[in-house]
Design an enzyme around this catalytic site. Structure first.
Site, PDB file in Angstrom:
ATOM      1  N   LYS A 111      42.634  -4.723  88.913  1.00 33.00           N
ATOM      2  CA  LYS A 111      41.980  -3.532  88.354  1.00 33.00           C
ATOM      3  C   LYS A 111      40.508  -3.445  88.728  1.00 33.00           C
ATOM      4  CE  LYS A 111      45.144  -2.111  84.878  1.00 33.00           C
ATOM      5  NZ  LYS A 111      45.433  -1.630  83.538  1.00 33.00           N
ATOM      6  N   LYS A 194      54.100  -1.760  91.567  1.00 34.99           N
ATOM      7  CA  LYS A 194      54.767  -1.369  90.323  1.00 34.99           C
ATOM      8  C   LYS A 194      54.461   0.089  89.961  1.00 34.99           C
ATOM      9  CE  LYS A 194      51.802  -2.424  86.438  1.00 34.99           C
ATOM     10  NZ  LYS A 194      51.799  -2.520  85.012  1.00 34.99           N
ATOM     11  N   LYS A 197      50.659   3.995  85.527  1.00 34.72           N
ATOM     12  CA  LYS A 197      50.041   5.232  85.028  1.00 34.72           C
ATOM     13  C   LYS A 197      48.912   5.683  85.935  1.00 34.72           C
ATOM     14  CE  LYS A 197      50.420   3.982  80.129  1.00 34.72           C
ATOM     15  NZ  LYS A 197      49.915   2.596  79.973  1.00 34.72           N
TER      16      LYS A 197
HETATM   17  N1  AQP Z   1      56.338  -0.563  86.132  1.00 34.41           N
HETATM   18  C1  AQP Z   1      56.652  -1.165  84.996  1.00 34.41           C
HETATM   19  N2  AQP Z   1      57.869  -1.733  84.839  1.00 34.41           N
HETATM   20  C2  AQP Z   1      58.206  -2.350  83.675  1.00 34.41           C
HETATM   21  N3  AQP Z   1      57.370  -2.436  82.611  1.00 34.41           N
HETATM   22  C3  AQP Z   1      56.155  -1.885  82.732  1.00 34.41           C
HETATM   23  N4  AQP Z   1      55.119  -1.781  81.894  1.00 34.41           N
HETATM   24  C4  AQP Z   1      54.113  -1.104  82.491  1.00 34.41           C
HETATM   25  N5  AQP Z   1      54.462  -0.766  83.727  1.00 34.41           N
HETATM   26  C5  AQP Z   1      55.732  -1.219  83.917  1.00 34.41           C
HETATM   27  C6  AQP Z   1      55.122  -2.323  80.537  1.00 34.41           C
HETATM   28  O1  AQP Z   1      54.763  -1.269  79.658  1.00 34.41           O
HETATM   29  C7  AQP Z   1      54.078  -1.844  78.538  1.00 34.41           C
HETATM   30  C8  AQP Z   1      52.850  -1.049  78.258  1.00 34.41           C
HETATM   31  O2  AQP Z   1      51.994  -1.111  79.355  1.00 34.41           O
HETATM   32  P1  AQP Z   1      50.490  -0.672  79.195  1.00 34.41           P
HETATM   33  O3  AQP Z   1      50.405   0.776  79.104  1.00 34.41           O
HETATM   34  O4  AQP Z   1      49.844  -1.340  78.073  1.00 34.41           O
HETATM   35  O5  AQP Z   1      49.762  -1.261  80.404  1.00 34.41           O
HETATM   36  P2  AQP Z   1      49.975  -1.334  81.903  1.00 34.41           P
HETATM   37  O6  AQP Z   1      50.865  -2.480  82.219  1.00 34.41           O
HETATM   38  O7  AQP Z   1      48.598  -1.436  82.409  1.00 34.41           O
HETATM   39  O8  AQP Z   1      50.659   0.043  82.321  1.00 34.41           O
HETATM   40  P3  AQP Z   1      50.484   0.764  83.662  1.00 34.41           P
HETATM   41  O9  AQP Z   1      51.382   1.893  83.642  1.00 34.41           O
HETATM   42  O10 AQP Z   1      50.636  -0.181  84.812  1.00 34.41           O
HETATM   43  O11 AQP Z   1      49.008   1.291  83.592  1.00 34.41           O
HETATM   44  P4  AQP Z   1      47.840   1.097  84.612  1.00 34.41           P
HETATM   45  O12 AQP Z   1      48.135   2.018  85.719  1.00 34.41           O
HETATM   46  O13 AQP Z   1      46.642   1.492  83.823  1.00 34.41           O
HETATM   47  O14 AQP Z   1      47.812  -0.332  85.060  1.00 34.41           O
HETATM   48  C9  AQP Z   1      53.810  -3.311  78.874  1.00 34.41           C
HETATM   49  O15 AQP Z   1      54.735  -4.121  78.165  1.00 34.41           O
HETATM   50  C10 AQP Z   1      54.055  -3.383  80.342  1.00 34.41           C
HETATM   51  O16 AQP Z   1      54.557  -4.669  80.708  1.00 34.41           O
END
Ligand code: AQP
Length: 332
Positions: A111, A194, A197
Site C-alpha cells: 500500500k 487480488k 476495492k
Molecule cells: N479479493 C479478496 N478475496 C477474498 N477475500 C478478500 N477480502 C478482501 N479482498 C478479498 C477480505 O475482505 C475482508 C475485508 O477486507 P477490508 O475491506 O478490510 O480490506 P482489504 O483487504 O484491504 O480489502 P480490499 O478490497 O483489498 O481493499 P483495498 O483495495 O483498500 O486493499 C477481509 O477479511 C479480507 O481478507
C-alpha cells in the site's frame, strides 16, 4: 460460546471478494458463536478519505452486511470509531509490538509502494490496531480472506508478547478462520492480483452494487485464455484467470472446483461466462435490492450502529479495566 470478531473497511466499492472471502463466512459463523462485526473506519483513514464518502460508505457496508444476513439482534454490528477502547488498546500494543515485526508486513509495503516516506504512521501501525480490535474483546476466532493471514500472525505475537512481558495469561491466541473455495478472489483483469476495492479499473471487480447488466458485462470482458475448460482442477494450475472464474463459480454455487469442471468439461468460456453471470446475478441482485431498501432509512442504519456500539463497549470495558490493572495504570 467462542467469541468471533471480524472487520471490514468502509472504503467504497465493496466487491465479490469481500463477500465470498469474508462476509458470507460471517453470516455462517453466527451459528454457535458470539459474533462482533465491525466496520473499521479508523483503519479506513490510514489512507486519505473524503469525510462525506466515508460516512456514506460506512452506511453502505452496514446495509450490505444486514442484507447479506447479519442478524443485528444476535450479532453485534457497529463502527469502530464509536468504541474508543479499540484506539486505546492499540496504543498499548504500539508499545508492545516491535518495529522489526511491522517492517515485515507485506500489506504496508504494497500500500505504501515507492512513496514509503509519505505513508501515514497509521498505515504502518495498522496491524497493531487490528490486533486491538480483536483482543479488546478477547475474541478467539477471526474469519478473514487469505490476505489477512500475516496480520493475524502478528496479533498472536502481540498477545504472546504482552502476556510474557506482564507474566499473565490474559490475551488468547487468535485463530484465523479461512475457509471456502474463494479465500482469495482475484481481479477479473489479472488472475495474479487480488480483487480489490482500490483497483483503478472497475472492470477488475464485481461490486455488490452492480446491476445485472454490469455484472454480465464485466464477466463477459473478464480476461481468460483461448483454451476450453478442462475436466480436472489440476489442469488449471498454470491458468490463473480460468482458475479464478471456476473458483468464483464454485463458491457462488456452494460446491467445489472439481464439481464445476465436471459439469463444464470441454465448454468454451463464452458458455461458462454466461452461466457464471446468471449465477452471480442470482446471488447478488437480491442483496443489492435489500441494501437499497435499507439505505433509504438512514435513521435505522445509524440506530443499528449506535446499539451495536453500546453492546460492544459493555464487552470491552471490563477487559480494558483489567488491562489497565495489569499494565499498572492507576485507576482512581
Ligand atoms: N479479493 C479478496 N478475496 C477474498 N477475500 C478478500 N477480502 C478482501 N479482498 C478479498 C477480505 O475482505 C475482508 C475485508 O477486507 P477490508 O475491506 O478490510 O480490506 P482489504 O483487504 O484491504 O480489502 P480490499 O478490497 O483489498 O481493499 P483495498 O483495495 O483498500 O486493499 C477481509 O477479511 C479480507 O481478507
Amino acid at each position: 460460546m467462542p467469541r468471533v470478531f471480524s472487520g471490514i473497511q468502509p472504503t467504497g466499492n465493496l466487491h465479490l471478494g469481500n463477500y465470498l472471502g469474508a462476509i458470507r463466512n460471517w453470516v455462517l459463523m453466527q451459528q454457535g458463536n458470539e459474533c462482533l462485526y465491525c466496520i473499521v473506519d479508523l483503519h479506513a483513514i490510514t489512507v486519505r478519505q473524503e469525510p462525506q464518502a466515508l460516512s456514506a460508505s460506512t452506511r453502505e457496508v452496514t446495509a450490505c452486511l444486514i442484507a447479506a444476513g447479519i442478524d443485528t439482534r444476535a450479532s453485534i454490528l457497529f463502527n469502530q470509531s464509536q468504541v474508543a477502547g479499540h484506539a486505546e488498546l492499540a496504543w498499548i500494543f504500539n508499545c508492545v509490538a516491535r518495529l522489526g515485526w511491522l517492517n515485515r508486513m507485506t500489506q504496508f509495503k504494497e500500500k505504501a509502494g515507492k512513496d514509503r516516506e509519505n505513508a501515514s504512521v497509521g498505515l504502518y501501525a495498522y496491524p497493531n490496531l487490528m490486533a486491538a480490535d480483536i483482543l479488546v474483546y478477547r475474541a478467539t476466532h477471526v474469519p478473514v480472506g487469505e490476505d489477512q493471514k500475516q496480520h493475524l500472525e502478528l496479533a498472536r505475537d502481540i498477545a504472546q508478547s504482552f502476556n510474557h512481558q506482564y507474566g499473565v495469561e490474559f490475551f488468547p491466541l487468535v485463530e484465523p478462520v479461512i475457509t471456502g473455495p474463494a479465500t482469495r478472489v482475484m481481479s477479473l483483469r489479472d488472475g495474479t492480483a487480488k480483487m480489490s476495492k482500490s483497483d483503478a479499473s472497475d472492470y477488475s471487480r464485481i461490486n455488490m452494487t452492480d446491476s445485472p447488466d454490469a455484472i454480465a458485462q464485466k464477466i463477459r470482458k473478464a480476461r481468460t485464455d483461448p483454451h476450453p475448460l478442462p475436466g480436472d482442477p489440476a489442469a488449471l494450475a498454470e491458468r490463473p484467470e480460468a482458475a479464478n472464474l471456476v473458483n468464483i463459480y464454485a463458491a457462488l454455487s456452494n460446491s467445489d472446483a472439481a464439481a464445476v469442471l465436471s459439469a463444464f468439461d470441454g465448454a468454451p468460456f463464452s458458455r461458462f461466462k454466461e452461466k457464471l453471470a446468471e449465477l452471480a446475478t442470482q446471488v447478488i441482485a437480491p442483496m443489492t435490492g435489500e441494501m437499497r431498501r435499507l439505505l433509504a432509512d438512514q435513521g435505522y442504519i445509524d440506530a443499528v450502529l449506535r446499539d451495536g456500539a453500546g453492546r460492544a463497549r459493555s464487552l470491552a470495558e471490563p477487559i480494558l479495566r483489567e488491562v489497565h490493572r495489569i499494565v499498572g495504570f492507576v485507576q482512581g
